[in-house]
Design a protein around this motif. Structure first.
Motif, PDB file in Angstrom:
ATOM      1  N   GLN B 142       0.817  -1.209   0.000  1.00 20.69           N
ATOM      2  CA  GLN B 142       0.000   0.000   0.000  1.00 20.69           C
ATOM      3  C   GLN B 142       0.853   1.262   0.000  1.00 20.69           C
ATOM      4  OE1 GLN B 142      -3.472   0.441  -0.135  1.00 20.69           O
ATOM      5  NE2 GLN B 142      -3.176  -1.649  -0.893  1.00 20.69           N
ATOM      6  N   GLY B 143       2.009   1.160   0.597  1.00 18.35           N
ATOM      7  CA  GLY B 143       2.835   2.341   0.751  1.00 18.35           C
ATOM      8  C   GLY B 143       3.607   2.714  -0.511  1.00 18.35           C
ATOM      9  N   ALA B 144       3.329   2.023  -1.610  1.00 15.92           N
ATOM     10  CA  ALA B 144       4.053   2.333  -2.844  1.00 15.92           C
ATOM     11  C   ALA B 144       3.959   3.816  -3.139  1.00 15.92           C
ATOM     12  CB  ALA B 144       3.468   1.538  -4.001  1.00 15.92           C
ATOM     13  N   SER B 145       5.036   4.384  -3.500  1.00 21.60           N
ATOM     14  CA  SER B 145       5.033   5.829  -3.654  1.00 21.60           C
ATOM     15  C   SER B 145       6.173   6.239  -4.551  1.00 21.60           C
ATOM     16  CB  SER B 145       5.195   6.466  -2.282  1.00 21.60           C
ATOM     17  OG  SER B 145       5.178   7.864  -2.373  1.00 21.60           O
ATOM     18  N   SER B 150      17.345  11.569  -6.381  1.00 19.93           N
ATOM     19  CA  SER B 150      18.465  12.492  -6.401  1.00 19.93           C
ATOM     20  C   SER B 150      19.184  12.483  -5.065  1.00 19.93           C
ATOM     21  CB  SER B 150      17.961  13.900  -6.711  1.00 19.93           C
ATOM     22  OG  SER B 150      18.898  14.846  -6.262  1.00 19.93           O
ATOM     23  N   ALA B 151      20.460  12.178  -5.107  1.00 19.16           N
ATOM     24  CA  ALA B 151      21.238  12.147  -3.868  1.00 19.16           C
ATOM     25  C   ALA B 151      21.295  13.539  -3.239  1.00 19.16           C
ATOM     26  CB  ALA B 151      22.643  11.627  -4.157  1.00 19.16           C
ATOM     27  N   ASP B 152      21.393  14.578  -4.095  1.00 20.84           N
ATOM     28  CA  ASP B 152      21.431  15.954  -3.582  1.00 20.84           C
ATOM     29  C   ASP B 152      20.154  16.281  -2.821  1.00 20.84           C
ATOM     30  OD1 ASP B 152      23.882  16.486  -4.623  1.00 20.84           O
ATOM     31  OD2 ASP B 152      23.124  17.417  -6.454  1.00 20.84           O
ATOM     32  N   LEU B 153      19.054  15.880  -3.420  1.00 21.56           N
ATOM     33  CA  LEU B 153      17.763  16.184  -2.820  1.00 21.56           C
ATOM     34  C   LEU B 153      17.601  15.403  -1.514  1.00 21.56           C
ATOM     35  CD1 LEU B 153      15.454  17.970  -3.521  1.00 21.56           C
ATOM     36  CD2 LEU B 153      14.465  16.130  -4.873  1.00 21.56           C
ATOM     37  N   ASP B 154      17.998  14.155  -1.559  1.00 20.56           N
ATOM     38  CA  ASP B 154      17.958  13.335  -0.356  1.00 20.56           C
ATOM     39  C   ASP B 154      18.751  13.991   0.763  1.00 20.56           C
ATOM     40  OD1 ASP B 154      16.337  11.175  -0.447  1.00 20.56           O
ATOM     41  OD2 ASP B 154      17.893   9.722  -0.975  1.00 20.56           O
ATOM     42  N   GLY B 198      14.377  27.952 -14.410  1.00 22.42           N
ATOM     43  CA  GLY B 198      13.560  28.975 -13.769  1.00 22.42           C
ATOM     44  C   GLY B 198      12.197  28.499 -13.303  1.00 22.42           C
ATOM     45  N   ALA B 199      11.793  27.277 -13.650  1.00 21.17           N
ATOM     46  CA  ALA B 199      10.504  26.774 -13.196  1.00 21.17           C
ATOM     47  C   ALA B 199      10.598  26.389 -11.716  1.00 21.17           C
ATOM     48  CB  ALA B 199      10.091  25.558 -14.014  1.00 21.17           C
ATOM     49  N   THR B 200       9.554  26.695 -10.974  1.00 24.33           N
ATOM     50  CA  THR B 200       9.561  26.376  -9.552  1.00 24.33           C
ATOM     51  C   THR B 200       8.528  25.307  -9.251  1.00 24.33           C
ATOM     52  OG1 THR B 200      10.282  28.595  -9.006  1.00 24.33           O
ATOM     53  CG2 THR B 200       9.273  27.319  -7.250  1.00 24.33           C
ATOM     54  N   SER B 201       8.946  24.313  -8.519  1.00 25.79           N
ATOM     55  CA  SER B 201       8.057  23.235  -8.114  1.00 25.79           C
ATOM     56  C   SER B 201       7.996  23.196  -6.603  1.00 25.79           C
ATOM     57  CB  SER B 201       8.576  21.882  -8.605  1.00 25.79           C
ATOM     58  OG  SER B 201       8.796  21.901  -9.983  1.00 25.79           O
ATOM     59  N   ASP B 202       6.858  22.767  -6.092  1.00 29.23           N
ATOM     60  CA  ASP B 202       6.715  22.525  -4.663  1.00 29.23           C
ATOM     61  C   ASP B 202       6.451  21.056  -4.451  1.00 29.23           C
ATOM     62  OD1 ASP B 202       6.578  25.301  -3.369  1.00 29.23           O
ATOM     63  OD2 ASP B 202       5.196  25.464  -5.070  1.00 29.23           O
ATOM     64  N   ALA B 203       6.876  20.564  -3.319  1.00 30.00           N
ATOM     65  CA  ALA B 203       6.619  19.161  -3.035  1.00 30.00           C
ATOM     66  C   ALA B 203       6.563  18.941  -1.534  1.00 30.00           C
ATOM     67  CB  ALA B 203       7.686  18.274  -3.662  1.00 30.00           C
ATOM     68  N   LEU B 204       5.919  17.877  -1.175  1.00 24.77           N
ATOM     69  CA  LEU B 204       5.882  17.450   0.214  1.00 24.77           C
ATOM     70  C   LEU B 204       6.397  16.021   0.257  1.00 24.77           C
ATOM     71  CD1 LEU B 204       4.970  17.805   3.190  1.00 24.77           C
ATOM     72  CD2 LEU B 204       2.754  16.869   2.499  1.00 24.77           C
ATOM     73  N   ALA B 205       7.407  15.799   1.092  1.00 30.21           N
ATOM     74  CA  ALA B 205       7.961  14.452   1.219  1.00 30.21           C
ATOM     75  C   ALA B 205       7.913  14.042   2.682  1.00 30.21           C
ATOM     76  CB  ALA B 205       9.399  14.415   0.710  1.00 30.21           C
ATOM     77  N   CYS B 206       7.623  12.782   2.924  1.00 29.55           N
ATOM     78  CA  CYS B 206       7.647  12.268   4.283  1.00 29.55           C
ATOM     79  C   CYS B 206       8.628  11.103   4.354  1.00 29.55           C
ATOM     80  CB  CYS B 206       6.250  11.785   4.707  1.00 29.55           C
ATOM     81  SG  CYS B 206       5.062  13.143   4.852  1.00 29.55           S
ATOM     82  N   ALA B 207       9.283  11.019   5.502  1.00 29.01           N
ATOM     83  CA  ALA B 207      10.232   9.921   5.684  1.00 29.01           C
ATOM     84  C   ALA B 207       9.458   8.619   5.726  1.00 29.01           C
ATOM     85  CB  ALA B 207      11.031  10.130   6.959  1.00 29.01           C
ATOM     86  N   GLY B 208       9.874   7.648   4.924  1.00 27.58           N
ATOM     87  CA  GLY B 208       9.118   6.414   4.800  1.00 27.58           C
ATOM     88  C   GLY B 208       9.267   5.474   5.982  1.00 27.58           C
ATOM     89  N   GLY B 209      10.264   5.709   6.812  1.00 34.00           N
ATOM     90  CA  GLY B 209      10.519   4.790   7.909  1.00 34.00           C
ATOM     91  C   GLY B 209      11.261   3.564   7.440  1.00 34.00           C
ATOM     92  N   ALA B 210      11.887   2.878   8.353  1.00 34.98           N
ATOM     93  CA  ALA B 210      12.615   1.635   8.056  1.00 34.98           C
ATOM     94  C   ALA B 210      13.619   1.836   6.931  1.00 34.98           C
ATOM     95  CB  ALA B 210      11.638   0.507   7.702  1.00 34.98           C
ATOM     96  N   GLY B 211      14.232   2.999   6.903  1.00 37.37           N
ATOM     97  CA  GLY B 211      15.297   3.238   5.947  1.00 37.37           C
ATOM     98  C   GLY B 211      14.849   3.314   4.498  1.00 37.37           C
ATOM     99  N   GLU B 212      13.589   3.562   4.276  1.00 39.04           N
ATOM    100  CA  GLU B 212      13.101   3.604   2.898  1.00 39.04           C
ATOM    101  C   GLU B 212      13.345   4.934   2.209  1.00 39.04           C
ATOM    102  OE1 GLU B 212       9.031   2.441   2.624  1.00 39.04           O
ATOM    103  OE2 GLU B 212       9.364   0.709   3.912  1.00 39.04           O
ATOM    104  N   TRP B 214      12.953   9.087   1.497  1.00 34.77           N
ATOM    105  CA  TRP B 214      11.867  10.060   1.411  1.00 34.77           C
ATOM    106  C   TRP B 214      10.894   9.684   0.318  1.00 34.77           C
ATOM    107  CZ3 TRP B 214      11.439  13.739   5.071  1.00 34.77           C
ATOM    108  CH2 TRP B 214      12.569  14.014   5.845  1.00 34.77           C
ATOM    109  N   GLN B 215       9.620   9.830   0.631  1.00 36.45           N
ATOM    110  CA  GLN B 215       8.606   9.556  -0.375  1.00 36.45           C
ATOM    111  C   GLN B 215       7.813  10.830  -0.645  1.00 36.45           C
ATOM    112  OE1 GLN B 215       6.354   6.141   0.961  1.00 36.45           O
ATOM    113  NE2 GLN B 215       7.931   4.819   0.104  1.00 36.45           N
ATOM    114  N   ILE B 216       7.557  11.060  -1.906  1.00 35.37           N
ATOM    115  CA  ILE B 216       6.794  12.246  -2.293  1.00 35.37           C
ATOM    116  C   ILE B 216       5.311  12.001  -2.028  1.00 35.37           C
ATOM    117  CG2 ILE B 216       6.111  13.701  -4.222  1.00 35.37           C
ATOM    118  CD1 ILE B 216       8.881  14.199  -3.987  1.00 35.37           C
TER     119      ILE B 216
END
Lengths: 169, 265
Positions: B142-145, B150-154, B198-212, B214-216
């Motif tokens: 169910q948690g597929a996401s 990106s290592a930088d983003l991580d 120049g394009a701007t994006s917003d996002a919300l990521a939550c830590a997936g837990g158990a070392g998974e 970040w998930q968007i």
């Protein structure tokens, strides 16, 4: 690293060869890159249709060729200048040798570009990709004898044009 | 039938030195009808003197730099020319609607890739899709996401405090604008990316837990590029604001509190 990611990396690695294949099909780099882009998008969409264990390159070349057959009426067909000679890597240290090699290459490309489309397919796969006749036949969905006869006629035409300019003794 | 052509004729046929067009056609037809003759002819195949010339003539294409748009096409990091906002809930809902379709139905696979491609484009980030979302099988968790690739983003999400501008190499610049815990206790971070274009994006990521990682959870592109990075505010993509509103279950975490929470994620 999952299988899809591995396949994606293999696709990226294929891009230069795919560009060369498409350049031979289309006769110009602008159309070639449009074909390659559409081909890669289709390949990504249908990655689950590729059978692991079969040749990924042949599968992708087939997608590219089918896309070109379906869309070539909409293509730019910008001919008249040699876009490959404009590529930066032709510039080397020995200016004279480069110019001479460049002239010969330009003439060979012009000869290939002048071939009928169904001969360019087989030239791209058998001469450039160095596929066997059987592999080319499977990739193009043609009987092997037809691949052979098309390449036969292509070679005759190329030899005639190229020999006329002295590149082949 | 094989016997009716000599090896010399077949070799000449392959080499393109037969001048008799009718003979070329006859050999083609005979080979197509006779696998033995095809095999015999294949064995006569030899390189041709023009082969290396043709190879050299097209070699520059192999060495030329590959246009970015082609790499993007193969990795689905498409140039973001369509602003499209898709929520994960929509994806999940659509997925469950598609569930009765047999696993090997190609239309379903295509649907998934197309949607995901659109989402990746909307985010204008290097996102990779988690395997489970792509698999047609019914055992996808169910948690597929979406999973950040990106290592930088991580690294930014792992470490950067809110409000700090972070260089993200090829992606552009990023900034975490809000850190909080959601109703499940997961650490979540709202962030923005201003791409090189120049394009701007917003996002919300939550830590997936158990070392998974970040998930968007939500993302969207702003309607128009803005000239400079701004602090969190009303101009973020609506889908992201709505997701934050729906999920936030703590005060915004800032300063030392934020650093502490990040360290235990």
């Amino acid at each position: 690293m999952n299988t899809d990611e591995t396949t994606r990396q293999a696709l990226v690695a294929l891009i230069p060869r795919l560009r060369r294949f498409a350049r031979v099909l289309t006769g110009n780099m602008a159309d070639a890159d449009d074909v390659v882009q559409a081909c890669l998008e289709k390949a990504m969409l249908n990655l689950d249709q590729w059978q692991p264990g079969t040749r990924l390159d042949a599968w992708v070349f087939r997608i590219a060729r089918n896309h070109w057959l379906d869309n070539r009426r909409r293509a730019h067909n910008r001919m008249g200048h040699d876009d490959i000679s404009e590529m930066p890597d032709l510039v080397g240290d020995d200016g004279v040798a480069v110019v001479e090699a460049g002239d010969e290459a330009r003439m060979v490309r012009a000869a290939v570009d002048a071939l009928p489309p169904d001969q360019r397919d087989v030239v791209a796969l058998v001469i450039l990709e160095e596929m066997s006749y059987r592999e080319a036949a499977d990739t193009l969905g043609l009987p092997i004898g037809t691949v052979m006869s098309r390449l036969s006629r292509a070679k005759a035409a190329l030899a005639k044009r190229i020999a006329g300019t002295g590149a082949v003794q | 039938m094989s016997a009716s052509f000599t090896d010399a004729q077949l070799a000449a046929f392959l080499a393109g030195t037969l001048v008799d067009e009718a003979l070329i056609d006859a050999i083609e037809v005979a080979i197509n009808a006779d696998p033995d003759l095809a095999a015999r002819t294949e064995a006569l195949a030899a390189g041709h003197e023009i082969d290396p010339l043709v190879q050299a003539a097209f070699a520059p294409v192999l060495d030329a730099p590959v246009p970015e748009r082609l790499i993007a096409a193969a990795t689905m990091r498409d140039a973001p020319d369509e602003a499209e906002v898709v929520s994960l809930d929509e994806v999940r809902a659509a997925r469950s609607r598609a569930a009765p379709i047999p696993a090997n139905d190609t239309a379903r696979g295509s649907w998934g890739w197309a949607q995901i491609g659109a989402m990746a484009a909307s985010l204008a980030l290097g996102v990779m899709i988690g395997g489970p979302l792509l698999k047609a099988g019914s055992d996808a968790p169910q948690g597929a996401s979406l999973v950040l690739a990106s290592a930088d983003l991580d690294a930014m999400l792992d470490n950067a405090p809110s409000g700090q501008l972070v260089e993200l190499a090829a992606l552009g610049q990023g900034e975490v604008v809000l850190t909080f815990r959601n109703i499940d206790g997961q650490l979540c971070r709202q962030f923005m990316i201003e791409s090189v274009g120049g394009a701007t994006s917003d996002a919300l990521a939550c830590a997936g837990g158990a070392g998974e990682g970040w998930q968007i959870e939500a993302y969207g592109r702003r309607a128009a590029p803005i000239g400079e990075m701004r602090l969190a505010g009303g101009d973020a993509a609506p889908a992201v604001i709505a997701a934050v509103d729906a999920m936030i279950d703590s005060d915004p975490l800032i300063g030392a509190d934020e650093a502490t929470e990040l360290s235990k994620k």
